[in-house]
Design an enzyme around this catalytic site. Structure first.
Site, short mmCIF file in Angstrom:
data_model
loop_
_atom_site.label_atom_id
_atom_site.label_comp_id
_atom_site.label_asym_id
_atom_site.label_seq_id
_atom_site.Cartn_x
_atom_site.Cartn_y
_atom_site.Cartn_z
N GLY A 82 103.86 -10.92 69.88
CA GLY A 82 103.22 -11.57 68.73
C GLY A 82 101.91 -10.86 68.48
O GLY A 82 101.49 -10.01 69.28
N GLY A 131 98.71 -10.10 69.08
CA GLY A 131 97.82 -10.44 70.19
C GLY A 131 96.39 -9.98 69.98
O GLY A 131 95.49 -10.37 70.72
N ARG A 132 96.20 -9.09 69.01
CA ARG A 132 94.82 -8.65 68.73
C ARG A 132 94.64 -8.39 67.24
O ARG A 132 93.83 -7.56 66.83
CB ARG A 132 94.47 -7.41 69.54
CG ARG A 132 95.41 -6.24 69.41
CD ARG A 132 94.78 -5.03 70.06
NE ARG A 132 95.75 -3.97 70.28
CZ ARG A 132 95.44 -2.76 70.69
NH1 ARG A 132 94.18 -2.47 70.93
NH2 ARG A 132 96.36 -1.86 70.90
N ASP A 160 92.25 -8.55 75.81
CA ASP A 160 90.96 -9.01 75.26
C ASP A 160 90.99 -9.13 73.74
O ASP A 160 89.99 -9.53 73.13
CB ASP A 160 89.83 -8.06 75.70
CG ASP A 160 90.06 -6.62 75.26
OD1 ASP A 160 91.04 -6.36 74.51
OD2 ASP A 160 89.26 -5.74 75.64
N GLY A 161 92.10 -8.75 73.11
CA GLY A 161 92.19 -8.88 71.65
C GLY A 161 91.42 -7.81 70.90
O GLY A 161 91.26 -7.90 69.69
N ARG A 199 94.47 -2.38 58.35
CA ARG A 199 95.49 -1.47 57.85
C ARG A 199 96.21 -2.06 56.66
O ARG A 199 96.28 -3.27 56.49
CB ARG A 199 96.50 -1.14 58.96
CG ARG A 199 97.50 -2.23 59.26
CD ARG A 199 98.71 -1.70 60.02
NE ARG A 199 98.46 -1.43 61.41
CZ ARG A 199 98.87 -2.23 62.40
NH1 ARG A 199 99.52 -3.35 62.15
NH2 ARG A 199 98.62 -1.93 63.65
N ASP A 201 109.03 -4.05 68.30
CA ASP A 201 107.92 -4.74 67.64
C ASP A 201 107.03 -3.75 66.89
O ASP A 201 106.13 -4.17 66.16
CB ASP A 201 107.09 -5.54 68.65
CG ASP A 201 106.52 -4.66 69.75
OD1 ASP A 201 107.29 -3.89 70.36
OD2 ASP A 201 105.31 -4.73 70.00
N ASN A 202 107.27 -2.46 67.08
CA ASN A 202 106.48 -1.47 66.35
C ASN A 202 107.27 -0.83 65.22
O ASN A 202 106.89 0.22 64.70
CB ASN A 202 105.97 -0.39 67.31
CG ASN A 202 104.83 -0.91 68.18
OD1 ASN A 202 104.17 -1.88 67.83
ND2 ASN A 202 104.62 -0.27 69.31
N ASP A 211 101.11 1.25 63.54
CA ASP A 211 100.70 0.96 64.91
C ASP A 211 100.67 2.23 65.77
O ASP A 211 101.63 2.59 66.42
CB ASP A 211 101.61 -0.09 65.55
CG ASP A 211 100.83 -0.89 66.60
OD1 ASP A 211 99.67 -0.55 66.84
OD2 ASP A 211 101.40 -1.83 67.17
#
Ligand code: AMP
Ligand code: MG
Length: 476
Positions: free
Chosen positions: A90, A92-93, A126-127, A180, A256-257, A266
């Site tokens: 998901g 995450g950052r 840490d995002g 982006r 996921d990419n 990404d």
């Protein structure tokens, strides 16, 4: 906010339903410094008249844009990472900040963040995004666009004043938030998530959403999931050929990419090939070479199979297999057409085109260490119209060798496409623009050691000169 008449926000993803995303808040950053704004992309989105303070308010502080979705949405997805299913992924950052219609293409563009803080999907992370990672992504997107590969754009880089610990960079290291632009944030893994939870209703809604928003020509298809897969197969074949012809190694081709509209995005440990090498691996953590340069088409096809697997909950296996089976032909066709484009040549008929493409790859392979990837395309752009230039350039001795004589003989069968492109100052350079690792490290070193952004700006300008000289058609 000073937007132009081109500014057209919409919110279809926010309206899709609660199961697709979570509302999140950005981190509160200590100090925001604008490092890069992509003015040409901003123009297409109606954002070019923002002053720098407004820009930082929306792309550093990440306040919602007027009229755009009010909520910042961390999107839900799963995915296969190096062929292992991970249900804990998901955003995450990052999150989806806004959706804007682009002019003049009229395509819906997503503005998404990277490095904007922790979300429910951050796990142990840490995002955050390192400034070096942001700089690398800005360079990669510019270079891929210049070489004609479909890619996200880096709209904005804002340094955040934080210090990060990373095992793969000298630490502490500086941080940034990147925004982006992509034509969609929906990933193969978005479908996989809802299949994992056996939510046929959500898979159906998502399929209808993608067709309705991105492929209205398929909206009335009798078998929507098969129609969607077919379109993804077509666009992903073109994307993969775009990578292979750019000599680009994505590095992390996890599901996921991969997004559902054939756009590269990404950028982590990517590399551009120094020279032809099918075994070239970009990511140090890819110890088995799963995503090596020459294995990218196979990795992409494996990923398409996972998307088909997710769609099989709402579609017959036969209909999906029919679409998957189109990939290898479409990929080969895209490679041939792409080779002609990269060499600035018009078609001489399917058979001759294929033979030229094969001959070009043979030449690249036999060039060995003496032939870097990018100069080959630069030297022979527009075919024999460049012969005098190629034969008086730094690689002339190489081009007298056997494999190149065969290639040059083939070139004689092709007409140049828009040879006036050779008149641009770019082709008066002895060497083309490249984006090899030492150059990226050099750009970063100046920033890291002296906060000197000149080399970064000059590199982007040089890449943009290449883009304007090649003037490859961009799918918009
Ligand atoms: P990537 O390999 O960059 O595509 O990321 C894979 C997953 O890890 C995604 O769910 C990302 O959102 C998440 N992720 C990557 N880096 C971080 C980070 N520093 N903090 C939180 N999540 C991250
Ligand atoms: Mg990712």
């Amino acid at each position: 906010m000073l937007v132009t008449e081109r500014y057209r926000p919409e919110q279809p993803l926010d309206q899709l339903g609660a199961e697709f995303a979570d509302a999140v808040r950005p981190a509160d950053f200590p100090k925001l410094t604008l490092r890069f704004r992509h003015q040409r992309v901003a123009e297409r989105l109606g954002l070019d008249r923002l002053d720098d303070a407004q820009w930082v308010e929306h792309f550093g502080q990440l306040n919602p844009l007027p009229g755009a979705q009010p909520r910042r949405l961390a999107l839900r997805y799963h995915g296969h990472q190096f062929r292992t299913y991970n249900p804990d992924l998901g955003d995450g950052r990052g999150f989806l900040l806004a959706q804007l219609r682009e002019a003049p293409s009229d395509r819906l563009s997503d503005l998404s963040t990277k490095g904007s803080g922790r979300t429910p999907y951050s796990r142990g992370g840490d995002g955050r995004l390192t400034l070096k990672g942001g700089v690398r992504e800005a360079l990669a997107t510019a270079m891929l666009e210049a070489l004609g590969a479909p890619t996200s754009d880096t709209l904005s880089l804002v340094e955040t004043g934080e210090a990060l610990q990373r095992s793969d960079e000298p630490s502490p290291t500086r941080a940034c938030v990147l925004v982006r632009r992509t034509y969609s944030s929906i990933r193969f893994g978005t479908f996989q998530r809802h299949a994992f939870h056996e939510r046929k209703d959500l898979l159906t809604a998502l399929t209808r959403h993608v067709l309705g928003v991105y492929h209205p020509d398929l909206a009335a298809a009798a078998d929507p999931a098969a129609a969607l897969l077919g379109r993804v197969v077509e666009q992903t074949a073109v994307l993969t050929a775009g990578w292979m012809l750019a000599g680009f190694v994505h590095g992390v081709l996890n599901t996921d990419n991969m997004n559902i509209n054939g756009e590269s995005f990404d950028y982590g440990p990517y590399r551009f090939l120094p020279r032809n090498d099918p075994n070239f691996v970009a990511a140090y953590f890819d110890q088995n070479g799963l995503y090596a340069f020459g294995r990218q088409p196979e990795a992409v096809f494996w990923n398409l199979n996972q998307l088909a697997g997710a769609l099989s909950l709402i579609c017959s296996d036969e209909a999906l297999a029919d679409q998957l089976n189109r990939f290898s032909t479409l990929y080969r066709e895209a490679m041939t057409a792409g080779m002609l484009r990269r060499l600035g040549l018009m078609s001489s008929g399917a058979a001759a085109d294929q033979e030229l493409a094969q001959s070009a790859f043979r030449a690249l392979a036999t060039g060995g260490d003496a032939l870097r990837w990018e100069p080959f395309f630069f030297d022979w752009f527009c075919g024999l119209a460049s012969q005098a230039r190629a034969m008086s350039g730094p690689r002339s001795a190489l081009y007298d060798q056997e494999a190149f004589l065969a290639f040059r003989a083939r070139l004689a069968m092709f007409e140049a496409e828009r040879p006036e492109r050779l008149i641009t100052p770019y082709f008066a350079q002895r060497e083309p623009e490249e984006l090899l690792l030492p150059a990226i490290e050099g750009v970063w070193q100046d920033i890291a050691e002296r906060d000197d952004w000149t080399a970064f700006q000059l590199k982007l300008e040089a890449i943009d000169n290449a883009r304007r000289a090649y003037d490859f058609p961009v799918r918009r």
